[in-house]
Design a protein around this motif. Structure first.
Motif, short mmCIF file in Angstrom:
data_model
loop_
_atom_site.label_atom_id
_atom_site.label_comp_id
_atom_site.label_asym_id
_atom_site.label_seq_id
_atom_site.Cartn_x
_atom_site.Cartn_y
_atom_site.Cartn_z
N SER A 196 0.83 -1.21 0.00
CA SER A 196 0.00 0.00 0.00
C SER A 196 0.86 1.25 0.00
O SER A 196 0.60 2.22 -0.73
N LEU A 197 1.91 1.26 0.81
CA LEU A 197 2.78 2.42 0.88
C LEU A 197 3.59 2.58 -0.40
O LEU A 197 3.93 3.71 -0.80
N SER A 198 3.89 1.47 -1.06
CA SER A 198 4.55 1.55 -2.36
C SER A 198 3.64 2.25 -3.37
O SER A 198 4.10 3.10 -4.15
N LYS A 199 2.35 1.92 -3.33
CA LYS A 199 1.40 2.58 -4.22
C LYS A 199 1.30 4.07 -3.91
O LYS A 199 1.23 4.91 -4.81
N VAL A 200 1.29 4.39 -2.62
CA VAL A 200 1.24 5.79 -2.22
C VAL A 200 2.46 6.53 -2.76
O VAL A 200 2.35 7.63 -3.32
N SER A 201 3.63 5.94 -2.60
CA SER A 201 4.86 6.61 -3.01
C SER A 201 4.93 6.83 -4.51
O SER A 201 5.66 7.72 -4.98
N GLN A 202 4.20 6.04 -5.29
CA GLN A 202 4.19 6.18 -6.74
C GLN A 202 3.12 7.16 -7.24
O GLN A 202 3.05 7.45 -8.43
N SER A 203 2.33 7.68 -6.31
CA SER A 203 1.25 8.59 -6.69
C SER A 203 1.67 10.03 -6.45
O SER A 203 2.75 10.32 -5.94
N ARG A 204 0.78 10.95 -6.84
CA ARG A 204 0.99 12.36 -6.50
C ARG A 204 0.54 12.59 -5.06
O ARG A 204 -0.28 11.83 -4.52
N THR A 205 1.04 13.63 -4.45
CA THR A 205 0.70 13.89 -3.06
C THR A 205 -0.76 14.25 -2.88
O THR A 205 -1.29 14.15 -1.76
N ASP A 206 -1.43 14.67 -3.95
CA ASP A 206 -2.85 15.02 -3.84
C ASP A 206 -3.75 13.89 -4.29
O ASP A 206 -4.96 14.07 -4.42
N GLU A 207 -3.20 12.71 -4.51
CA GLU A 207 -3.98 11.55 -4.93
C GLU A 207 -4.23 10.61 -3.75
O GLU A 207 -3.50 10.62 -2.76
N ALA A 208 -5.27 9.79 -3.91
CA ALA A 208 -5.55 8.72 -2.94
C ALA A 208 -5.62 7.42 -3.74
O ALA A 208 -6.69 7.05 -4.25
N PRO A 209 -4.50 6.74 -3.92
CA PRO A 209 -4.49 5.53 -4.75
C PRO A 209 -5.37 4.43 -4.18
O PRO A 209 -5.54 4.32 -2.96
N ALA A 210 -5.93 3.63 -5.08
CA ALA A 210 -6.77 2.51 -4.66
C ALA A 210 -5.90 1.44 -4.02
O ALA A 210 -4.86 1.05 -4.55
N LEU A 211 -6.32 0.98 -2.84
CA LEU A 211 -5.58 -0.04 -2.11
C LEU A 211 -6.33 -1.36 -2.13
O LEU A 211 -7.56 -1.38 -2.22
N ASP A 212 -5.60 -2.45 -2.06
CA ASP A 212 -6.25 -3.76 -1.98
C ASP A 212 -7.07 -3.86 -0.71
O ASP A 212 -6.68 -3.33 0.34
N ASN A 213 -8.20 -4.55 -0.79
CA ASN A 213 -9.09 -4.71 0.36
C ASN A 213 -8.55 -5.80 1.28
O ASN A 213 -8.55 -6.98 0.91
N PRO A 214 -8.08 -5.44 2.47
CA PRO A 214 -7.51 -6.46 3.36
C PRO A 214 -8.56 -7.42 3.91
O PRO A 214 -8.21 -8.49 4.41
N ALA A 215 -9.85 -7.04 3.81
CA ALA A 215 -10.92 -7.90 4.31
C ALA A 215 -11.55 -8.74 3.20
O ALA A 215 -12.60 -9.35 3.40
N ALA A 216 -10.90 -8.79 2.03
CA ALA A 216 -11.36 -9.66 0.95
C ALA A 216 -11.18 -11.11 1.40
O ALA A 216 -10.43 -11.39 2.35
N PRO A 217 -11.86 -12.05 0.74
CA PRO A 217 -11.75 -13.45 1.17
C PRO A 217 -10.32 -13.96 1.31
O PRO A 217 -10.02 -14.77 2.18
N SER A 218 -9.42 -13.47 0.46
CA SER A 218 -8.03 -13.91 0.53
C SER A 218 -7.16 -12.99 1.36
O SER A 218 -5.94 -13.18 1.44
N GLY A 219 -7.77 -12.01 1.99
CA GLY A 219 -7.02 -11.02 2.75
C GLY A 219 -6.65 -11.49 4.15
O GLY A 219 -6.99 -12.59 4.58
N TRP A 220 -5.98 -10.60 4.87
CA TRP A 220 -5.45 -10.94 6.21
C TRP A 220 -6.39 -10.53 7.33
O TRP A 220 -6.07 -10.76 8.50
N ALA A 221 -7.52 -9.92 6.99
CA ALA A 221 -8.37 -9.36 8.03
C ALA A 221 -9.85 -9.62 7.77
O ALA A 221 -10.26 -9.97 6.67
N VAL A 222 -10.61 -9.44 8.84
CA VAL A 222 -12.07 -9.40 8.73
C VAL A 222 -12.53 -8.09 9.33
O VAL A 222 -11.85 -7.51 10.20
N ALA A 223 -13.65 -7.59 8.85
CA ALA A 223 -14.15 -6.32 9.35
C ALA A 223 -14.50 -6.44 10.83
O ALA A 223 -15.04 -7.46 11.28
N GLY A 224 -14.17 -5.39 11.59
CA GLY A 224 -14.47 -5.38 13.01
C GLY A 224 -15.94 -5.19 13.25
O GLY A 224 -16.71 -4.83 12.37
N GLU A 225 -16.34 -5.47 14.49
CA GLU A 225 -17.73 -5.31 14.86
C GLU A 225 -18.06 -3.84 15.05
O GLU A 225 -17.24 -3.07 15.50
#
Length: 225
Positions: A196-225
């Motif tokens: 995610s930080l690699s994507k940020v570093s490749q963007s402009r400072t006024d951009e918000a690059p799209a990040l992978d969803n960590p709560a996707a089925p193959s991700g490392w997290a689940v949404a909190g309660e």
């Protein structure tokens, strides 16, 4: 470890005028993190450093600070990832989460001031918290700090709960929904963070690059309660 103070005259930016993205890792090192949790966190932190430092552009633009709580300690103030040495964390104490968040926000404000002094552009900072418990101190000031910081786009605050974390307390504290780590997938978490930080570093400072969803089925997290 003695708290370090950031540079203030702008001279440190002469050799590297690239825009910066300051990142604070807010890490719970209370007694409840003992054993497998702290070991997995240490392994993930080492991997994170290696991955970010190996990205030539991110290495120039990402700056890391580590603040642990249990008690609150600034293990490292902001500096380039190439100079960062991943600490070996050891558990102790309670969970003064509120104090740690306020300290991290103050460090971030000071670092942004040094960027301005040095004429350095910067990305929106990240405050990234990992905990397996609930705050043992008053979080009133921390909650206001997070709300104000998110509203004013002064930083982005992320909260990740490890097994045992009080997700209700994290939800009440944070503007954005906290995530729960699947098991002890710290390496997967830090791989996502470095990517995610690699994507940020490749963007402009006024951009918000799209990040992978960590709560996707193959991700490392689940949404909190």
């Amino acid at each position: 470890m003695i708290d370090q103070q950031p540079f203030g005259d702008g001279s440190e930016f002469i050799d590297n005028p690239e825009p910066r993205c300051p990142v604070v890792l807010l890490l719970d090192t209370s007694y409840s993190m003992s054993g497998a949790k702290i070991a997995a966190l240490n392994d993930g932190l080492l991997q994170f450093h290696e991955e970010v430092a190996s990205d030539s552009l991110a290495a120039k633009r990402i700056e890391l600070s580590v603040v642990t709580f249990g008690p609150v300690t600034v293990l490292s103030d902001f500096g380039p990832v190439t100079a960062f040495e991943a600490p070996t964390l050891e558990p102790s104490g309670n969970t003064p989460m509120g104090e740690a968040i306020v300290r991290a926000a103050a460090l971030t404000r000071a670092r942004k001031d040094s960027y301005r002094t040095g004429g350095i552009d910067f990305y929106r900072p990240w405050l990234f918290l990992i905990t397996d418990g609930a705050p043992t101190d008053d979080v009133t000031a921390a909650k206001k700090t997070i709300a104000d910081g998110e509203r004013d786009k002064a930083f982005m605050f992320f909260a990740v709960g490890v097994e045992g974390a009080d997700m209700e307390a994290l939800s009440a504290l944070s503007v954005r929904a906290p995530l729960m780590l699947k098991g002890l997938q710290f390496k997967e978490l830090f791989a996502w963070l470095s990517n995610s930080l690699s994507k940020v570093s490749q963007s402009r400072t006024d951009e918000a690059p799209a990040l992978d969803n960590p709560a996707a089925p193959s991700g490392w997290a689940v949404a909190g309660e």
